[in-house]
Design a protein around this motif. Structure first.
Motif, mmCIF file in Angstrom:
data_model
loop_
_atom_site.group_PDB
_atom_site.id
_atom_site.type_symbol
_atom_site.label_atom_id
_atom_site.label_comp_id
_atom_site.label_asym_id
_atom_site.label_seq_id
_atom_site.Cartn_x
_atom_site.Cartn_y
_atom_site.Cartn_z
ATOM 1 N N GLU A 151 -5.813 21.637 2.077
ATOM 2 C CA GLU A 151 -7.056 21.658 2.853
ATOM 3 C C GLU A 151 -8.224 21.061 2.062
ATOM 4 O OE1 GLU A 151 -7.758 25.584 4.282
ATOM 5 O OE2 GLU A 151 -6.147 25.493 5.771
ATOM 6 N N ASP A 152 -8.208 21.218 0.741
ATOM 7 C CA ASP A 152 -9.241 20.597 -0.084
ATOM 8 C C ASP A 152 -9.144 19.073 -0.011
ATOM 9 O OD1 ASP A 152 -10.140 23.119 -1.018
ATOM 10 O OD2 ASP A 152 -8.635 23.117 -2.604
ATOM 11 N N PRO A 205 -10.273 28.576 6.928
ATOM 12 C CA PRO A 205 -10.498 27.353 6.137
ATOM 13 C C PRO A 205 -11.952 27.184 5.709
ATOM 14 C CG PRO A 205 -10.150 26.810 8.448
ATOM 15 C CD PRO A 205 -9.870 28.272 8.315
ATOM 16 N N ASP A 259 -5.749 22.796 -3.027
ATOM 17 C CA ASP A 259 -4.749 22.833 -1.965
ATOM 18 C C ASP A 259 -4.899 21.673 -0.976
ATOM 19 O OD1 ASP A 259 -6.806 23.556 -0.178
ATOM 20 O OD2 ASP A 259 -6.410 25.695 -0.415
ATOM 21 N N ALA A 267 -7.842 17.361 2.512
ATOM 22 C CA ALA A 267 -8.252 16.953 3.859
ATOM 23 C C ALA A 267 -9.772 16.969 3.988
ATOM 24 C CB ALA A 267 -7.613 17.878 4.890
ATOM 25 N N PHE A 268 -10.402 17.990 3.423
ATOM 26 C CA PHE A 268 -11.865 18.093 3.438
ATOM 27 C C PHE A 268 -12.464 16.901 2.693
ATOM 28 C CE2 PHE A 268 -15.532 21.333 2.469
ATOM 29 C CZ PHE A 268 -16.417 20.522 3.159
#
Length: 257
Positions: free
Chosen positions: A53-54, A111, A51, A56-57
């Protein structure tokens, strides 16, 4: 009116090995819920969609990996923890209680990156070994189009027994690759076409290290199946020379999800 083409999504899957001296290693399988839109009731490895967020991480990490590769490994680690409770790919193994709390918080929508930071935990993306990448061809009628990267990972000694999340999966168990192939051939269980090909590829190995050595000899390239006549009948085919001992199956028996 033409139906819209299926949306392509990045995904990641973890093939977790538990070595057994003198015997073939066990792999972690999960049985998908019969109510799922894709691969309902099939046996699969832990994993799911990668996703935003992955990504962005991954972009925030100090790593030599490309962002899409790092994001896929993060997604594989996150999904494995969500779906099984197993913490793989961590720099240091988290306490079981801490891992359980992170899992509960993720399932509640918090998150992953923030939860790790709050617990003082860090990932080691090199613990995941690239094995394969499958990308169905929408023109060949694939029901879902996931660009899925498969990784090998070693079960961490002392880890608790995996437990299902009771939403997407209803049962988790350890079995050898050959055991599951035999049960599928006997009609006891369902496995989709990529899973069957990957199990055939993994079945000969007697340890995680053997599988890693084999994987190192084959650069990961996208496997995109196509349909053509083989032995007088329509078959689902994949390229030769990518490490797979079986490269086609009759379309009538190939379960595609």
């Amino acid at each position: 009116m033409n139906e819209p083409a299926p949306q392509e999504r990045p995904a990641a899957t973890t093939i977790i090995f538990r070595d057994r001296p003198g015997s073939a290693p066990e792999l972690l399988f999960m049985e998908r819920s019969s109510g799922m839109a894709f691969a309902a009731g099939a046996l699969v490895f832990p994993g799911g969609a990668v996703d935003a967020e992955d990504f962005a991480f991954a972009a925030s990490m100090d790593t030599a990996l490309a962002v899409d590769e790092a994001a896929a490994r993060i997604g594989a680690i996150r999904e494995t923890l969500e779906e099984s409770g197993l913490a793989i790919g961590f720099r240091d193994a988290p306490d079981h209680g801490v891992a359980g709390k992170i899992r509960e918080a993720m399932l509640a929508g918090e998150p992953f990156a923030a939860l790790l930071a709050g617990a003082g935990l860090a990932l080691d993306l090199d613990r995941l070994v690239p094995f394969a990448r499958w990308h169905p061809n929408v023109k060949e009628g694939a029901p879902r189009v996931f660009d899925t990267r498969f990784y090998l990972a070693r079960w961490m000694e002392g880890s608790p027994e995996p437990t299902p999340d009771s939403t997407e999966n209803v049962h988790l168990f350890w079995a050898t690759a050959q055991d599951v192939l035999d049960r599928h051939i006997g009609g006891e269980v369902k496995i989709i076409f990529p899973t069957r090909r990957n199990l055939e590829r993994l079945a000969p190995f007697q340890s995680f290290d053997q599988a890693v050595s084999h994987a190192s000899r084959y650069p990961v390239e996208k496997v995109t199946p196509w349909i053509e006549d083989r032995d007088g009948r329509p078959s689902l085919c994949i390229p030769e020379g990518m490490g797979y001992p079986v490269t086609h199956e009759a379309l009538e028996t190939a379960f595609r999800g």
